[in-house]
Design a protein around this motif. Structure first.
Motif, PDB file in Angstrom:
ATOM      1  N   LEU A 123       0.814  -1.196   0.000  1.00  0.00           N
ATOM      2  CA  LEU A 123       0.000   0.000   0.000  1.00  0.00           C
ATOM      3  C   LEU A 123       0.854   1.254   0.000  1.00  0.00           C
ATOM      4  N   ASP A 124       0.449   2.233  -0.791  1.00  0.00           N
ATOM      5  CA  ASP A 124       1.010   3.564  -0.688  1.00  0.00           C
ATOM      6  C   ASP A 124       0.692   4.079   0.718  1.00  0.00           C
ATOM      7  N   PRO A 125       1.687   4.588   1.457  1.00  0.00           N
ATOM      8  CA  PRO A 125       1.409   5.053   2.821  1.00  0.00           C
ATOM      9  C   PRO A 125       0.273   6.062   2.889  1.00  0.00           C
ATOM     10  N   LYS A 126       0.038   6.782   1.816  1.00  0.00           N
ATOM     11  CA  LYS A 126      -1.051   7.757   1.780  1.00  0.00           C
ATOM     12  C   LYS A 126      -2.406   7.098   1.954  1.00  0.00           C
ATOM     13  N   TYR A 127      -2.484   5.777   1.672  1.00  0.00           N
ATOM     14  CA  TYR A 127      -3.763   5.083   1.701  1.00  0.00           C
ATOM     15  C   TYR A 127      -3.798   4.017   2.793  1.00  0.00           C
ATOM     16  N   GLU A 128      -3.053   4.258   3.879  1.00  0.00           N
ATOM     17  CA  GLU A 128      -3.004   3.295   4.970  1.00  0.00           C
ATOM     18  C   GLU A 128      -4.370   3.044   5.590  1.00  0.00           C
ATOM     19  N   THR A 129      -5.314   3.989   5.450  1.00  0.00           N
ATOM     20  CA  THR A 129      -6.648   3.799   6.038  1.00  0.00           C
ATOM     21  C   THR A 129      -7.332   2.574   5.491  1.00  0.00           C
ATOM     22  N   VAL A 158     -18.962   1.572  -0.881  1.00  0.00           N
ATOM     23  CA  VAL A 158     -17.685   0.905  -1.115  1.00  0.00           C
ATOM     24  C   VAL A 158     -16.837   1.768  -2.042  1.00  0.00           C
ATOM     25  N   ASP A 159     -15.527   1.604  -1.975  1.00  0.00           N
ATOM     26  CA  ASP A 159     -14.651   2.336  -2.899  1.00  0.00           C
ATOM     27  C   ASP A 159     -14.764   1.801  -4.320  1.00  0.00           C
ATOM     28  N   LEU A 160     -14.640   0.467  -4.478  1.00  0.00           N
ATOM     29  CA  LEU A 160     -14.566  -0.151  -5.801  1.00  0.00           C
ATOM     30  C   LEU A 160     -15.658  -1.199  -5.958  1.00  0.00           C
ATOM     31  N   LEU A 161     -16.337  -1.182  -7.091  1.00  0.00           N
ATOM     32  CA  LEU A 161     -17.303  -2.224  -7.429  1.00  0.00           C
ATOM     33  C   LEU A 161     -16.758  -3.006  -8.612  1.00  0.00           C
ATOM     34  N   TYR A 197      -7.620  -2.995  -0.960  1.00  0.00           N
ATOM     35  CA  TYR A 197      -8.651  -2.081  -1.457  1.00  0.00           C
ATOM     36  C   TYR A 197     -10.029  -2.500  -0.945  1.00  0.00           C
ATOM     37  N   ASP A 198     -10.860  -1.511  -0.697  1.00  0.00           N
ATOM     38  CA  ASP A 198     -12.235  -1.735  -0.253  1.00  0.00           C
ATOM     39  C   ASP A 198     -13.084  -2.034  -1.484  1.00  0.00           C
ATOM     40  N   VAL A 199     -13.318  -3.322  -1.749  1.00  0.00           N
ATOM     41  CA  VAL A 199     -13.972  -3.745  -2.979  1.00  0.00           C
ATOM     42  C   VAL A 199     -15.172  -4.625  -2.670  1.00  0.00           C
ATOM     43  N   ALA A 200     -16.216  -4.467  -3.450  1.00  0.00           N
ATOM     44  CA  ALA A 200     -17.365  -5.373  -3.454  1.00  0.00           C
ATOM     45  C   ALA A 200     -17.530  -5.896  -4.871  1.00  0.00           C
ATOM     46  N   TYR A 201     -18.287  -6.984  -5.007  1.00  0.00           N
ATOM     47  CA  TYR A 201     -18.416  -7.681  -6.280  1.00  0.00           C
ATOM     48  C   TYR A 201     -19.879  -7.745  -6.701  1.00  0.00           C
ATOM     49  N   ILE A 258       0.630   1.491 -12.459  1.00  0.00           N
ATOM     50  CA  ILE A 258      -0.395   2.208 -13.240  1.00  0.00           C
ATOM     51  C   ILE A 258      -1.770   1.955 -12.636  1.00  0.00           C
ATOM     52  N   THR A 259      -2.031   0.700 -12.294  1.00  0.00           N
ATOM     53  CA  THR A 259      -3.330   0.343 -11.721  1.00  0.00           C
ATOM     54  C   THR A 259      -3.531   1.027 -10.372  1.00  0.00           C
ATOM     55  N   ARG A 260      -2.493   1.028  -9.525  1.00  0.00           N
ATOM     56  CA  ARG A 260      -2.608   1.723  -8.233  1.00  0.00           C
ATOM     57  C   ARG A 260      -2.914   3.204  -8.455  1.00  0.00           C
ATOM     58  N   ASN A 261      -2.193   3.826  -9.375  1.00  0.00           N
ATOM     59  CA  ASN A 261      -2.396   5.252  -9.611  1.00  0.00           C
ATOM     60  C   ASN A 261      -3.832   5.552 -10.018  1.00  0.00           C
ATOM     61  N   LEU A 262      -4.376   4.717 -10.897  1.00  0.00           N
ATOM     62  CA  LEU A 262      -5.748   4.926 -11.368  1.00  0.00           C
ATOM     63  C   LEU A 262      -6.740   4.698 -10.228  1.00  0.00           C
ATOM     64  N   LEU A 263      -6.569   3.622  -9.492  1.00  0.00           N
ATOM     65  CA  LEU A 263      -7.503   3.308  -8.411  1.00  0.00           C
ATOM     66  C   LEU A 263      -7.423   4.345  -7.299  1.00  0.00           C
ATOM     67  N   ASN A 264      -6.212   4.749  -6.936  1.00  0.00           N
ATOM     68  CA  ASN A 264      -6.066   5.695  -5.843  1.00  0.00           C
ATOM     69  C   ASN A 264      -6.663   7.060  -6.205  1.00  0.00           C
ATOM     70  N   ARG A 265      -6.496   7.480  -7.464  1.00  0.00           N
ATOM     71  CA  ARG A 265      -7.146   8.726  -7.901  1.00  0.00           C
ATOM     72  C   ARG A 265      -8.667   8.579  -7.873  1.00  0.00           C
ATOM     73  N   ALA A 266      -9.147   7.398  -8.226  1.00  0.00           N
ATOM     74  CA  ALA A 266     -10.598   7.187  -8.318  1.00  0.00           C
ATOM     75  C   ALA A 266     -11.289   7.197  -6.957  1.00  0.00           C
ATOM     76  N   ILE A 267     -10.563   6.824  -5.906  1.00  0.00           N
ATOM     77  CA  ILE A 267     -11.241   6.667  -4.612  1.00  0.00           C
ATOM     78  C   ILE A 267     -10.979   7.825  -3.662  1.00  0.00           C
ATOM     79  N   THR A 268     -10.219   8.848  -4.121  1.00  0.00           N
ATOM     80  CA  THR A 268      -9.968   9.989  -3.242  1.00  0.00           C
ATOM     81  C   THR A 268     -10.889  11.163  -3.600  1.00  0.00           C
TER      82      THR A 268
END
Length: 491
Positions: free
Chosen positions: A11-17, A170-173, A250-254, A481-491
């Motif tokens: 995890l990026d330390p910025k997203y430790e939550t 949820v953050d990600l579906l 990541y906080d994900v649901a399906y 790349i995937t982390r960057n996209l997801l982290n931008r999407a959930i902030t």
């Protein structure tokens, strides 16, 4: 720090939550490698394993709802069923949730072809249970295993698969592409949307979710993995992505495709993810995704050949909703690809809107092939921390199908592009794009079915290939790349 495929997931330390969410708590529980199939024996058609096979009464369901499971064994022998939730679980890949059996098996009738060559089973219920309140949203595999009665005799196995969804914010579906799993399912011998005598692309065939998933025979030249019988395409094309997400916390649901017939579930997420081979969409799914975009939800298409065919859901003969699909017609409005499809394979009863105005790119001809994912805009924020330069290639990441022909949308940026080849001939220009939505959200399209292959290498997974081209597995650039996209999407 979680390790997978020789690369570090952290995890990026910025997203430790994220370490306090339900996915993290779930994955701290003990896992098991016993969820993997060990012994599979398929019949002469190579498309089913009649010794033991089964299917579920629902594609997805919530805690508190009942699931019926139908099982056939031929010959009739005792068997057991273990239910696992797939995830990370310290690298084991799944956690045992429930043991059922021993139960007495028996052969159940293979249906005769019905209207539009449909094969819809009417098997007796073998076992049922209510989804417990503490079962977290996820993709669940049931491992069926015959009990031969003697240690000297072989046992045989296969899967059933279902999705537990929920309504929590949820953050990600993560939308599983189960419509496409079913479209390519040839069970019991040669009956899919692609196998009608009139032709492989017309509106001739209808398929039912009331049948087992056989081996995805359409893909025998792409994924040679008989140890995934009964799991659709999940293990091949989607599992490396979910494993990555859960390893990273990541906080994900399906959800299943049928859960997106209204936008309600997606509106409770910050980002909607289309994964793998997401070809078949009911028109109501398209309208739901449009609503998500308009409402500020980020749309991330880590997929290829997506939103290609309008596939209306209808009820089963018994009246269960959303248990049949057909190929109703192409998306694409009046673009050349859609018109070619109608001219060559129609007449179709429906046509869908231009998928490019949603995804940022379109389905193109030729639609399949292979190539490298080539960076053309390395200064974009999605490449931060990757060290990439213009022209850098991620080998084999394009395939087995892809997108291109980006429409003229305000602010749309092509971040990667190149040529895919069908075995060295018949080239197609693919494009990966990103553009801004109306409410400070964004839409990204990776433009390849194989994106997940660059994220992780979970237990039980094998790399696919196509057209003399294959991805190389986990890649630190794809992960970042995937982390960057997801982290931008959930902030």
């Amino acid at each position: 720090m979680a390790a997978t495929g020789g690369l570090s997931l952290s995890l990026d330390p910025k997203y430790e939550t994220r370490r306090t969410n339900r996915i993290v708590e779930e994955n701290r529980k003990p896992g098991s490698r016993d969820w993997q199939l060990t012994r599979v024996r398929y019949d002469k058609s190579e498309q089913r394993t009649a010794l033991i096979e089964g299917y579920c009464s629902r594609q997805s369901l919530k805690a508190g709802e009942k699931l019926d499971i139908m099982v056939s064994t031929d010959p009739g022998v005792p068997y057991e069923l273990d239910i696992y939730r797939t995830g990370y679980y310290g690298g084991t890949g799944a956690r045992l949730m429930k043991k059922i059996g021993p139960l007495q098996g028996r052969p159940q009738t293979v249906p005769s072809p019905g209207e539009m060559n449909i094969h819809e089973c009417k098997w007796d219920v073998s076992t049922s249970f209510v989804i417990p309140d503490d079962w977290l949203s996820g993709v669940y595999l049931g491992k069926l295993k015959t009990l031969p009665g003697s240690e000297d005799l072989p046992y045989w196995e296969s899967y059933i698969i279902f999705i537990v969804t929920d309504e929590r914010p949820v953050d990600l579906l993560f939308q599983c592409s189960d419509n496409t799993w079913q479209a390519y399912n040839r069970w019991p011998s040669n009956y899919s949307i692609y196998t009608h005598p009139k032709g492989i692309q017309g509106p001739w065939a209808k398929v039912s979710f009331d049948r087992p998933y056989g081996r995805q025979a359409q893909y025998m030249d792409i994924v040679n993995d008989p140890l995934s019988f009964g799991s659709g395409e999940f293990i091949s094309f989607e599992r490396p992505f979910s494993y990555f997400l859960e390893a990273e916390g990541y906080d994900v649901a399906y959800c299943a495709n049928c859960d997106m017939l209204t936008p309600d579930r997606g509106l409770k997420a910050k980002a909607f993810l289309s994964i793998g081979h997401d070809e078949y969409w009911d028109i109501r799914q398209f309208k739901s995704a449009e609503k998500l975009k308009e409402s500020g939800v980020n749309l991330l298409f880590f997929s290829g050949n997506s939103v290609c065919w309008v596939s209306p859901f209808t009820d089963s003969e018994a009246g269960r909703p959303n248990r049949r699909i057909i190929r109703g017609g192409p998306y694409g409005a009046d673009n050349d690809y859609a018109n070619d499809r109608r001219r060559l394979h129609g007449p179709f009863p429906e046509r869908g809107p231009d998928e490019g105005l949603l995804m940022g790119v379109r389905n193109i001809e030729p639609v399949n092939g292979g190539g490298d994912w080539i960076i053309v805009k390395p200064t974009h924020w999605m490449f931060k921390g990757t060290g990439v330069r213009k022209g850098d290639r991620i080998p084999g990441l394009i395939g087995w199908e892809f997108h291109g022909d980006a429409p003229d949308l305000p602010g749309l940026e092509v971040v990667a592009e190149g040529t895919a080849w069908q075995g060295g001939t018949n080239p197609a220009k693919w494009q990966s794009v990103i553009y801004n939505g109306p409410k400070n959200n964004f839409i990204f399209n990776a433009s390849t079915i194989f994106w997940a292959q660059g994220l992780s290498s979970p237990p039980g997974h094998t790399l696919p290939w196509s057209h003399f081209n294959r991805p190389h597995g986990p890649d630190a650039r794809v992960q970042q790349i995937t982390r960057n996209l997801l982290n931008r999407a959930i902030t």
